[in-house]
Design an enzyme around this catalytic site. Structure first.
Site, PDB file in Angstrom:
ATOM      1  N   TRP A   1       0.839  -1.210   0.000  1.00 24.77           N
ATOM      2  CA  TRP A   1       0.000   0.000   0.000  1.00 24.77           C
ATOM      3  C   TRP A   1       0.870   1.255   0.000  1.00 24.77           C
ATOM      4  O   TRP A   1       0.570   2.234  -0.695  1.00 24.77           O
ATOM      5  CB  TRP A   1      -0.913  -0.027   1.229  1.00 24.77           C
ATOM      6  CG  TRP A   1      -1.779   1.178   1.403  1.00 24.77           C
ATOM      7  CD1 TRP A   1      -2.836   1.542   0.610  1.00 24.77           C
ATOM      8  CD2 TRP A   1      -1.683   2.188   2.422  1.00 24.77           C
ATOM      9  NE1 TRP A   1      -3.405   2.716   1.084  1.00 24.77           N
ATOM     10  CE2 TRP A   1      -2.711   3.129   2.201  1.00 24.77           C
ATOM     11  CE3 TRP A   1      -0.829   2.376   3.515  1.00 24.77           C
ATOM     12  CZ2 TRP A   1      -2.906   4.239   3.018  1.00 24.77           C
ATOM     13  CZ3 TRP A   1      -1.026   3.480   4.330  1.00 24.77           C
ATOM     14  CH2 TRP A   1      -2.049   4.390   4.075  1.00 24.77           C
ATOM     15  N   HIS A   2       1.968   1.233   0.758  1.00 23.65           N
ATOM     16  CA  HIS A   2       2.857   2.391   0.805  1.00 23.65           C
ATOM     17  C   HIS A   2       3.616   2.587  -0.510  1.00 23.65           C
ATOM     18  O   HIS A   2       3.938   3.721  -0.869  1.00 23.65           O
ATOM     19  CB  HIS A   2       3.865   2.241   1.949  1.00 23.65           C
ATOM     20  CG  HIS A   2       3.304   2.577   3.298  1.00 23.65           C
ATOM     21  ND1 HIS A   2       2.623   1.667   4.066  1.00 23.65           N
ATOM     22  CD2 HIS A   2       3.319   3.735   4.004  1.00 23.65           C
ATOM     23  CE1 HIS A   2       2.247   2.252   5.194  1.00 23.65           C
ATOM     24  NE2 HIS A   2       2.651   3.495   5.180  1.00 23.65           N
ATOM     25  N   GLY A   3       3.920   1.507  -1.204  1.00 21.30           N
ATOM     26  CA  GLY A   3       4.670   1.605  -2.450  1.00 21.30           C
ATOM     27  C   GLY A   3       5.596   0.427  -2.612  1.00 21.30           C
ATOM     28  O   GLY A   3       5.891  -0.283  -1.649  1.00 21.30           O
TER      29      GLY A   3
END
Length: 462
Positions: free
Chosen positions: A357-359
């Site tokens: 989700w963060h990358g």
């Protein structure tokens, strides 16, 4: 005006695009306040959606709204066309789209270099879209088969498109969160649930809680601006860092993680103030006499809880609280087989989803794998603590768990800050991977020295 923005940006050490975003972000407070004066349910939904679109346009440009429309429409189409599987369909489509945007925009590099783009807001929007679809999916299931959170937030009927858009973009709340449930948004807008008039009176005044959040934001920004010149991330790449000894390197890593957190404290405090002043932040009344209003719905961080955490296990409860709650409800709990206890698999899978989700930067992956190890190691210390009958031993283990949590948290945060695999591993290696070896050692010792509950020992002696 451009010159004025450049002067302001230089004064606080950020780029002009970041300063412009911050100004729009702070503007969510008056925008949310004005929501209170919009008459009627439908106009409130329109205002929520329209104000969110305008703030997005001012912050990131027209392309951001086109970017946001894709997952919003995909999620709504899944709910409309295939309700029995709309949750899982929306989950994978939305995450797939978010991953594609992360790769295309390489947002982590932009953020490190002082830039800004819309992917941060897209991350929050993704969670909203997925939770809406899953809750609508849960509306088909038998109530006796649901967990308490599922019963509370399930949607029996499909929200209208304007209700859905109002929820997703509500007064710019998609900028940095917090994530909240669509059912709460609908009840708030319609004046139902805890927002309905009761024997305790109308909805309480939000101004005291808003002021507290703003004071917290001011202190957080002041601490960050004071510390960051002494602990710049660029120092990791300088020759002087390599000349330092083990303890100085470890202390610098510790302070870098500590310093970076105050930036998040500021952002989350502003978003908390915005949600509170609108009234949505109200979460019920205390049991005290007389009852006092609670404003926990928008709370995303408990600063003393993070900095003085006695165990790594409590960190998800005090850091990025609403996202941690989302991960627990929509990932962790749904991976638990009925009748069985959760284990390391559920923990690792949840942390992996959080990392994605963060990358897709290796630093994020390393941080969240480290977090899973940190929590598992902390549980071992806690079990030993609970098994001990000797007061001094118990207190010593409490202190060890506290020191362990702060050490591993700030060591692990290095990967989250520098992002690249080579740099992360080099920095971990510069302190001999102490923050990786220690949790693994504790996990292995947990099997070699299993903790037997003190109560069980007492019963055997009896």
């Amino acid at each position: 005006m451009e010159l004025g923005l450049e002067t302001m940006a230089a004064a606080i050490g950020v780029s002009v695009p970041v300063l412009w975003f911050l100004l729009c972000f702070v503007a969510t407070i008056p925008v949310s306040f004005l929501w209170r004066f919009v008459p009627g349910t439908l106009p409130k939904h329109v205002y929520s959606a329209f104000s969110g679109l305008v703030l997005s346009y001012l912050s990131f440009g027209i392309s951001s709204n086109l970017l946001f429309l894709v997952p919003m429409l995909l999620g709504y189409a899944a709910m409309l066309l295939y309700r029995p599987k709309c949750g899982i369909i929306t989950f994978f489509l939305s995450f797939g789209y978010l991953i594609g945007c992360h790769v295309y925009y390489m947002s982590g590099d932009a953020w490190k270099e002082g830039g800004i783009d819309a992917t941060g807001a897209l991350m929050v929007l993704t969670l909203k879209v997925i939770s809406s679809a899953i809750n609508y999916n849960d509306g088909l299931l038998k109530e006796e088969d649901l967990r308490e959170a599922q019963k509370k937030y399930r949607l029996v009927k499909l929200p209208s498109l304007i209700e859905y858009f109002g929820y997703c973009l509500c007064c710019g709340s998609h900028f940095a969160g917090p994530v909240f449930e669509i059912k709460d948004y609908l009840e708030w807008t319609e004046g139902e649930g805890i927002w309905a008039p009761s024997d305790k009176g109308l909805s309480p005044s939000p101004y005291g809680a808003t002021f507290r959040a703003l004071v917290q934001a001011g202190i957080s920004m002041a601490v960050y601006l004071y510390l960051v010149p002494y602990h710049p991330l660029s120092r990791f790449g300088e020759p002087v860092y390599q000349e330092w000894g083990f303890w100085r390197k470890l202390s610098f890593q510790y302070m870098s993680g500590f310093t970076a957190r105050w930036k998040y404290y500021f952002i989350w405090s502003i978003s908390e103030a915005s949600i509170i002043i609108s009234g949505l932040g109200f979460s019920g009344w205390t049991e005290s006499s007389p009852p006092k209003p609670k404003w926990d719905r928008a709370k995303n961080v408990d600063i003393p809880g993070v900095e003085l955490a006695k165990s790594a296990v409590v960190l998800p409860l005090v850091w990025n609280i609403q996202v941690s709650t989302w991960l627990r409800h929509y990932v962790y709990e749904r991976l638990i087989t009925k009748g069985k206890k959760p284990g390391f698999f559920q923990l690792l899978a949840t942390q992996t989803v959080s990392a994605v989700w963060h990358g897709l930067y290796p630093g994020y992956m390393l941080f969240f794998v480290q977090s899973a190890l940190m929590i598992a190691g902390s549980r071992v210390i806690y079990r030993w603590e609970q098994a001990s009958n000797i007061g001094l031993v118990k207190k010593t283990l409490v202190f060890i768990n506290f020191a362990y949590t702060l050490l591993i948290l700030n060591y692990s945060a290095v990967g989250f800050l520098v992002l690249s695999l080579h740099e992360s591993l080099a920095l971990y290696g510069s302190v001999y991977y102490v923050g990786t070896i220690l949790p693994i050692t504790l996990i292995l010792l947990g099997y070699i020295i299993p903790a037997k509950p003190a109560r069980s020992k007492a019963r055997k002696q009896q």
